[in-house]
Design an enzyme around this catalytic site. Structure first.
Site, short mmCIF file in Angstrom:
data_model
loop_
_atom_site.label_atom_id
_atom_site.label_comp_id
_atom_site.label_asym_id
_atom_site.label_seq_id
_atom_site.Cartn_x
_atom_site.Cartn_y
_atom_site.Cartn_z
N HIS A 120 8.14 -7.18 -39.42
CA HIS A 120 9.19 -7.03 -38.40
C HIS A 120 9.58 -8.39 -37.84
O HIS A 120 8.82 -9.01 -37.11
CB HIS A 120 8.73 -6.09 -37.28
CG HIS A 120 9.84 -5.74 -36.32
ND1 HIS A 120 10.88 -4.92 -36.68
CD2 HIS A 120 10.09 -6.11 -35.04
CE1 HIS A 120 11.71 -4.79 -35.66
NE2 HIS A 120 11.26 -5.51 -34.65
N HIS A 176 13.05 -10.76 -36.24
CA HIS A 176 14.45 -11.07 -35.91
C HIS A 176 14.51 -12.60 -35.96
O HIS A 176 14.17 -13.27 -34.97
CB HIS A 176 14.83 -10.57 -34.52
CG HIS A 176 14.51 -9.12 -34.28
ND1 HIS A 176 15.24 -8.10 -34.85
CD2 HIS A 176 13.53 -8.52 -33.56
CE1 HIS A 176 14.72 -6.93 -34.47
NE2 HIS A 176 13.69 -7.16 -33.69
N ARG A 194 16.00 -9.54 -22.58
CA ARG A 194 17.06 -9.10 -23.48
C ARG A 194 18.39 -9.79 -23.14
O ARG A 194 19.17 -10.11 -24.04
CB ARG A 194 17.22 -7.57 -23.42
CG ARG A 194 18.02 -7.03 -24.59
CD ARG A 194 18.08 -5.52 -24.59
NE ARG A 194 18.95 -5.00 -23.55
CZ ARG A 194 19.54 -3.80 -23.59
NH1 ARG A 194 19.32 -3.00 -24.61
NH2 ARG A 194 20.31 -3.39 -22.60
N TYR A 225 20.55 -7.03 -37.12
CA TYR A 225 21.58 -6.28 -36.41
C TYR A 225 22.75 -7.12 -35.92
O TYR A 225 23.70 -6.59 -35.35
CB TYR A 225 20.97 -5.47 -35.26
CG TYR A 225 20.22 -6.27 -34.21
CD1 TYR A 225 20.86 -6.83 -33.12
CD2 TYR A 225 18.84 -6.45 -34.32
CE1 TYR A 225 20.16 -7.54 -32.16
CE2 TYR A 225 18.14 -7.17 -33.37
CZ TYR A 225 18.79 -7.70 -32.29
OH TYR A 225 18.10 -8.42 -31.35
N HIS A 243 18.39 1.44 -35.17
CA HIS A 243 17.94 0.38 -34.26
C HIS A 243 16.97 0.93 -33.23
O HIS A 243 15.90 0.37 -33.00
CB HIS A 243 19.13 -0.30 -33.56
CG HIS A 243 18.67 -1.34 -32.58
ND1 HIS A 243 18.27 -1.01 -31.30
CD2 HIS A 243 18.48 -2.67 -32.70
CE1 HIS A 243 17.86 -2.11 -30.68
NE2 HIS A 243 17.99 -3.13 -31.51
N ARG A 264 18.04 4.51 -28.36
CA ARG A 264 19.01 4.03 -27.37
C ARG A 264 20.36 3.79 -28.02
O ARG A 264 21.41 4.06 -27.45
CB ARG A 264 18.52 2.71 -26.75
CG ARG A 264 17.34 2.85 -25.79
CD ARG A 264 16.89 1.50 -25.25
NE ARG A 264 15.94 0.85 -26.12
CZ ARG A 264 16.04 -0.38 -26.60
NH1 ARG A 264 17.10 -1.12 -26.32
NH2 ARG A 264 15.10 -0.88 -27.37
N HIS A 308 12.94 0.87 -34.13
CA HIS A 308 12.21 0.55 -32.90
C HIS A 308 11.90 1.86 -32.18
O HIS A 308 12.80 2.67 -31.97
CB HIS A 308 13.09 -0.28 -31.95
CG HIS A 308 13.33 -1.70 -32.36
ND1 HIS A 308 14.59 -2.26 -32.36
CD2 HIS A 308 12.48 -2.69 -32.73
CE1 HIS A 308 14.50 -3.53 -32.72
NE2 HIS A 308 13.24 -3.82 -32.96
N GLU A 331 9.12 1.14 -27.25
CA GLU A 331 8.58 -0.16 -26.87
C GLU A 331 8.38 -0.22 -25.35
O GLU A 331 7.46 -0.87 -24.88
CB GLU A 331 9.52 -1.28 -27.33
CG GLU A 331 9.02 -2.69 -27.00
CD GLU A 331 9.89 -3.78 -27.58
OE1 GLU A 331 10.94 -3.47 -28.15
OE2 GLU A 331 9.49 -4.96 -27.47
N HIS A 344 6.60 -1.00 -33.05
CA HIS A 344 5.98 -1.00 -31.71
C HIS A 344 5.18 0.29 -31.49
O HIS A 344 3.97 0.26 -31.48
CB HIS A 344 6.97 -1.23 -30.57
CG HIS A 344 7.77 -2.48 -30.69
ND1 HIS A 344 7.18 -3.72 -30.75
CD2 HIS A 344 9.12 -2.70 -30.80
CE1 HIS A 344 8.12 -4.64 -30.86
NE2 HIS A 344 9.30 -4.05 -30.91
N ASP A 386 8.07 -10.32 -34.93
CA ASP A 386 9.17 -9.82 -34.11
C ASP A 386 10.00 -10.94 -33.49
O ASP A 386 10.88 -11.50 -34.13
CB ASP A 386 8.58 -8.87 -33.05
CG ASP A 386 9.64 -8.11 -32.26
OD1 ASP A 386 10.83 -8.23 -32.58
OD2 ASP A 386 9.27 -7.39 -31.31
ZN LIG Z 1 12.32 -5.83 -32.90
#
Ligand SMILES: [Zn+2]
Length: 431
Positions: free
Chosen positions: A58, A60, A81, A120, A199, A202, A226, A229, A263, A314
């Site tokens: 995992h 990004h 975020r 993404y 994703h 959410r 995901h 988390e 997660h 991650d």
């Molecule tokens: Zn992630």
């Protein structure tokens, strides 16, 4: 045929085997023979502990640019975020290629031979597709190629700004019009190892989750999401659907043995049982989960239920799969007051074979391997029978001396054969 003779090699047990002769033909393991006392004259001799290549299940990649910038203050996952979104708003295909290549170069040096890039950031900053709608995904695949590591491009479907909420300005980059548009775009990617991603609950409604899951099943592709988390995700999901995120994914048919929940920190008993019955994988990302104050997931309970565990770095707060592996056990010790929930060999399997499997690869066939330097200051004095425990509980990424992918050395004596990784990181992160 290339022949390697390993002083010590891990073949899955609690202790390594001595004198293992490995024959490699066309990037594949042709034979692995323990108990070969003397190296044949034509074999390259590997000092130290040889392991299969590590899988970072995992990632990004672009979040490597946040390192050091987001860890020191207070705030929550949600304020982090915002900082991540500010970065995500700035990249384009060229800068994405450079940043991902440098990040994957760091991974190579850490012994990571396969990355699952959970991707993404698809469109331009206004949310419009580039001339090639897969320009960003192709940049990431190219980056892995140039860094010498394997990649499964896990292409994320991302539709909503939260349950029942519209996308905000930054999130428009991440989104396709609907799940069918996502599928059409992903079908146009010319790469053998593409996985499907929900994703999160959410960002993807249940009906669209079902469409993405069906796309994965039709193509025999891995499916990642995901999951749970943060407690706030569970609360919003319960309020909207009367189910946990795992419950929603179960209801739409997403749970199966090709499914990986990333997660899975905040689970109820039903979630653990459902993931176990499906034969799913959970990808734990302990260094990120620590950094973001997510919590400690129920790793032992998941394993007991029949879930396979994999590992990911991650957000790349650090890139060190040994640290991820031992954190599964050590964090659980802090929470439970119990030592020894996970054997070192099980943690190493998570870092290698099980990570490969959840990304759609069979590591047992591939000539992907790394050599850990048992003469480093951290590992010097290790007894042979303890070498697996020592590697899992005390090695760091900088103890990886040599790395082979597909039968070719990409790291020799702690240096990447093609890239000046530190210089590339300094340039691209600085920019
Ligand atoms: Zn992630």
């Amino acid at each position: 045929v290339k022949r390697l003779w390993c002083e010590l090699a891990w073949l899955g047990g609690d202790a390594p085997e001595r004198g293992v002769l490995i024959e490699i033909d066309d990037g594949l393991l042709a034979s692995v023979t323990p108990g070969t006392a003397e190296p044949p004259p034509d074999a390259e001799r590997l000092r130290g502990l040889t392991l299969p290549g590590l899988a970072n299940a995992h990632s990004h990649a672009f979040q490597r640019a946040l390192r050091g910038r987001t860890h020191g203050g207070t705030g929550s996952f949600w304020t982090w975020r915002e900082q991540m979104y500010a970065l995500a708003g700035t990249v384009d295909p060229d800068s994405y290629l450079e940043l991902a290549r440098a990040t994957f170069g760091e991974m190579a040096l850490a012994g990571i031979t396969l990355v699952g890039e959970f991707h993404y950031v698809h469109h331009d900053p206004q949310g419009e597709p580039y001339a090639d709608p897969n320009a960003m995904g192709k940049a990431v695949v190219q980056a892995a190629h140039e860094a010498g590591i394997r990649i499964t491009l896990l292409d994320a479907c991302y539709l909503h700004g939260g349950i029942g909420r519209p996308l905000d300005d930054v999130q428009r980059r991440f989104a396709d019009a609907d799940a069918e548009a996502w599928a059409k775009r992903v079908d146009a990617i010319d790469h053998h190892h593409v996985g499907a991603v929900i994703h999160s609950v959410r960002a993807v409604d249940p009906e669209s989750c079902a469409t993405v899951a069906a796309w994965a099943r039709d193509r025999g592709a891995p499916l990642h999401a995901h999951v749970s988390e943060q407690p706030a995700e569970n609360d919003a999901c319960m309020e909207a659907y009367g189910l946990t995120p795992t419950g929603v994914l179960q209801q739409v048919g997403a749970l199966a043995d090709d499914f990986t929940a990333v997660h899975a920190t905040h689970l109820i008993e039903h979630d653990i049982a459902a993931l176990g019955e499906a034969g799913a994988t959970v990808c734990l990302c302990p260094t990120t989960e620590r950094d973001l104050a997510d919590g400690v997931g129920p790793a032992r309970a998941l394993r007991d239920a029949g879930v396979t565990l994999a590992l990911g770095s991650d957000s790349h707060a650090v890139i060190d799969l040994f640290e991820e592996a031992r954190a599964v056990e050590l964090d659980e010790r802090l929470v439970t007051g119990v030592r020894g929930s996970h054997r070192a060999a099980d943690l190493l399997r998570s870092a290698t074979y099980d990570g490969y499997a959840c990304l759609g690869w069979n590591a047992r066939d591939l000539a992907d391997l790394i050599v850990v330097d048992l003469d480093s200051v951290r590992l010097a004095g290790t007894r042979t029978e303890d070498a697996v425990s020592a590697a899992v509980f005390a090695a760091t990424a900088s103890d990886v001396r040599d790395v082979m992918v597909d039968g070719e050395w990409i790291v020799r004596d702690r240096a990447h054969v093609r890239l000046d990784v530190a210089a590339e990181l300094a340039r691209t992160v600085g920019a």
